[in-house]
Design a protein around this motif. Structure first.
Motif, mmCIF file in Angstrom:
data_model
loop_
_atom_site.group_PDB
_atom_site.id
_atom_site.type_symbol
_atom_site.label_atom_id
_atom_site.label_comp_id
_atom_site.label_asym_id
_atom_site.label_seq_id
_atom_site.Cartn_x
_atom_site.Cartn_y
_atom_site.Cartn_z
ATOM 1 N N LEU A 128 7.862 -4.754 -14.357
ATOM 2 C CA LEU A 128 7.181 -3.613 -14.976
ATOM 3 C C LEU A 128 8.150 -2.478 -15.299
ATOM 4 N N ARG A 129 8.999 -2.161 -14.328
ATOM 5 C CA ARG A 129 9.843 -0.982 -14.508
ATOM 6 C C ARG A 129 10.829 -1.174 -15.638
ATOM 7 N N ARG A 161 9.214 -1.399 -19.202
ATOM 8 C CA ARG A 161 8.825 -0.068 -19.675
ATOM 9 C C ARG A 161 10.033 0.775 -20.058
ATOM 10 N N LEU A 214 18.401 4.040 -3.739
ATOM 11 C CA LEU A 214 17.200 3.200 -3.671
ATOM 12 C C LEU A 214 17.456 1.951 -2.831
ATOM 13 N N LEU A 244 17.234 2.830 0.809
ATOM 14 C CA LEU A 244 15.846 2.997 1.253
ATOM 15 C C LEU A 244 15.186 1.636 1.434
ATOM 16 N N LEU A 299 13.843 6.827 -6.935
ATOM 17 C CA LEU A 299 12.869 5.749 -7.089
ATOM 18 C C LEU A 299 12.779 5.354 -8.563
ATOM 19 N N PRO A 300 12.294 4.123 -8.831
ATOM 20 C CA PRO A 300 12.208 3.656 -10.224
ATOM 21 C C PRO A 300 11.447 4.652 -11.094
ATOM 22 N N PRO A 301 12.089 5.243 -12.092
ATOM 23 C CA PRO A 301 11.467 6.330 -12.848
ATOM 24 C C PRO A 301 10.272 5.903 -13.684
ATOM 25 N N THR A 302 10.227 4.639 -14.115
ATOM 26 C CA THR A 302 9.142 4.237 -15.019
ATOM 27 C C THR A 302 7.900 3.755 -14.278
ATOM 28 N N LEU A 303 7.984 3.600 -12.964
ATOM 29 C CA LEU A 303 6.795 3.152 -12.226
ATOM 30 C C LEU A 303 5.874 4.336 -11.948
#
Lengths: 260, 309
Positions: A34-35, A38, A99, A102, B90-94
């Motif tokens: 998804l990420r 997009r 990230l 984390l 964090l993933p910017p598009t989520l």
């Protein structure tokens, strides 16, 4: 006594049904896809590079058997991109931005991170294959059997994996925004030297001789076989690609252990 | 020993070096069930290394690191913790709800999504892409990710950096609610006011060691300094020259005096200025205690080095 108590305690709290573990793998892969789907700035160059080349050289400038040959070589070229960039760029950026740290601290199932990226790369490689096939069949009028089409798509989906491993290794060597530049320095010369842009026979003798050291050469032999232009043995090429996958994966894991 | 008082996470004589730099030099730390422990110390004191060890991100050179009685690198132990790190892009598009669902999927019995959102105060943000949020909102989302797995121990590393006061107070309220539910918290912060507002115990680090550990009140009372405030026309330089006065500062008509001997100084103030009004005397806060402690540690460490040389 204390040990016994804490063991009981941990069994109670950490019991995670396998369905939920599987769900975590699924969720990770879904998020990863998804990420990036997009993020057009990330996905479009991967899709357009090879398709535009094929439109120019395989449809406008060449016809017939040349189009068939170029379908195979641009497929190999297009498949490599999602592996190298999908893994390399994202790993380099996620190492830089914290990230990855984390995710390592969170109870993410081991391997879910890599598996997620792998699925994303395989899907992107399949999309590239489909686009090139559509151009090949409908615009360049390359006649392909259903088996040949299936073989090319299968080669795309799995042929991306050695390049995922290579991209991952590069992603462990460099942090942040420098990764795309370094990856292009590997991607473009490697593609040229293994005959993905010009047929190998047009290159100097010495470059033809050393072509088999590039993993992309072996991928190209498989895509050529898929469209019916290589009747030689395929097993050596499959084994070579598997070997590269293992080597780059081991190098990447070793590097990750060392630098985090 | 009853299980409830056994620490749920601990460092025991831990040494960790990076090349020639000793980040931790025999560090000891215990976190007990249901408490909020604030880990304080100047930059480079070893707080980040201590947390990285407890999260299983790095391995100790020697000493013992335990999380729920296990090696923190075991996923079973980490399924019981929540984590909010200082910086995580964090993933910017989520979207926020996608991030929450993903993180919740790592845990055996996570909180329902709506409950997490409510607790972290991000109900309005659920369908927004992460990149479109303000810095403070992004921190709130990171906090939500930390608590979504119903953790028994929460690691909060500088959680309120970049938050405005209103959001910060909401976060404090949420932390208090989690503690009331029985969750333990390990908090690192640069805002001593934050530690003072939330912590049961504080642990002060300097040069890779714990130089003080105890209840907040006990730490404050270690410091003999008092703060005197009053409305007075007395000259700042004159008061500064008095015996026992460590510091004087004027803030409009108000005079602020720091001293170890409040009684003597107050007597002298009253004698010198008959018009003096609105007199207040307070024990110095955590900030002064902290400064004094770390200054002592710096001094003893330089003496150490001199002796060694």
């Amino acid at each position: 006594m204390e040990t016994v108590l804490s063991t009981d305690d941990s069994v109670r709290a950490s019991a995670m049904p396998w369905q939920r573990v599987l769900g975590a793998y699924g969720a990770e892969a879904r998020s990863e896809c998804l990420r990036y789907l997009r993020a057009p700035g990330f996905i479009l160059p991967m899709l357009l590079f090879s398709t535009v080349f094929y439109l120019m050289f395989g449809v406008l400038l060449n016809h017939g058997e040349a189009s068939r040959y170029l379908l195979a070589s641009y497929s190999a070229f297009g498949i490599i991109g999602p592996g190298l960039f999908g893994f390399g760029v994202s790993l380099a950026i996620e190492r830089d931005g914290g990230l990855l740290t984390l995710k390592r601290a969170l109870p993410m199932p081991p391997g879910a991170y890599l598996l997620g990226k792998m699925v994303m790369a395989m899907i992107a490689a399949t999309i590239v294959s489909v686009l090139l096939l559509l151009i090949g069949v409908f615009l360049a009028h390359v006649s392909l059997s259903v088996t040949q089409i299936a073989k090319l798509m299968l080669t795309g989906a799995f042929g991306v994996l050695p390049f995922c491993a290579l991209g991952m290794f590069v992603g462990t060597l460099i942090k942040g925004q420098g990764a795309p530049g370094l990856l292009n320095l590997i991607y473009l010369p490697m593609a040229f030297l293994s005959g993905l842009w010009l047929p190998l026979t047009m290159l100097p003798q010495v470059l033809q001789k050393i072509a088999p050291i590039w993993p992309s050469y072996h991928l190209n032999q498989l895509t050529l076989a898929a469209v019916g232009l290589n009747n030689g043995a395929l097993l050596p090429h499959v084994l070579a690609l598997m070997g590269y996958t293992v080597i780059f994966l081991l190098l990447a894991v070793r590097q990750l252990r060392r630098v985090g | 020993m009853p299980n409830t008082t056994a620490p749920i996470a601990r460092l025991d004589g831990v040494i960790k070096t990076y090349g020639r730099l000793t980040a931790l030099d025999g560090a000891d730390l215990q976190i007990r069930r249901g408490e909020l422990l604030a880990l304080l110390g100047p930059n480079g004191a070893g707080k980040t290394t201590a947390i990285a060890l407890l999260l299983g991100l790095i391995r100790a050179d020697s000493g013992k690191v335990e999380l729920f009685g296990q090696d923190p690198q075991r996923i079973d132990a980490r399924r019981r913790i929540g984590v909010m790190l200082q910086n995580a892009a964090l993933p910017p598009t989520l979207r926020v709800n996608e991030l929450l669902r993903l993180t919740a999927s790592y845990y055996p019995s996570p909180r329902p999504l709506a409950e997490t959102a409510e607790l972290a105060g991000i109900g309005e943000l659920l369908s927004r892409p992460y990149a479109k949020l303000s810095g403070g909102q992004q921190r709130s989302v990171q906090f939500a990710l930390a608590l979504c797995g119903r953790p028994e121990l929460l690691f909060l590393d500088e959680p309120t950096v970049g938050m405005d006061i209103e959001i910060r107070h909401k976060l404090w309220a949420a932390i208090r609610q989690l503690i009331a539910e029985g969750c333990s918290v390990l908090l690192t912060t640069h805002y001593l006011e934050e530690a003072e507002a939330l912590a049961d115990r504080v642990c002060v680090m300097a040069h890779g060691r714990m130089i003080h550990e105890g209840m907040v009140e006990a730490l404050r009372s270690r410091v003999s300094l008092k703060r005197i405030r009053c409305v007075s026309a007395l000259d700042v330089e004159l008061v500064r020259s008095w015996k026992h006065v460590t510091d004087v500062r004027r803030d409009n008509e108000r005079l602020h005096v720091t001293t170890a001997e409040a009684e003597a100084v107050v007597r002298r103030l009253l004698d010198a200025d008959a018009q003096l009004s609105e007199l207040e005397v307070q024990r110095a806060g955590l900030a002064e205690a902290f400064t004094e402690l770390t200054r002592d540690a710096d001094q003893s460490s330089t003496t150490h080095q001199r002796e060694a040389a």
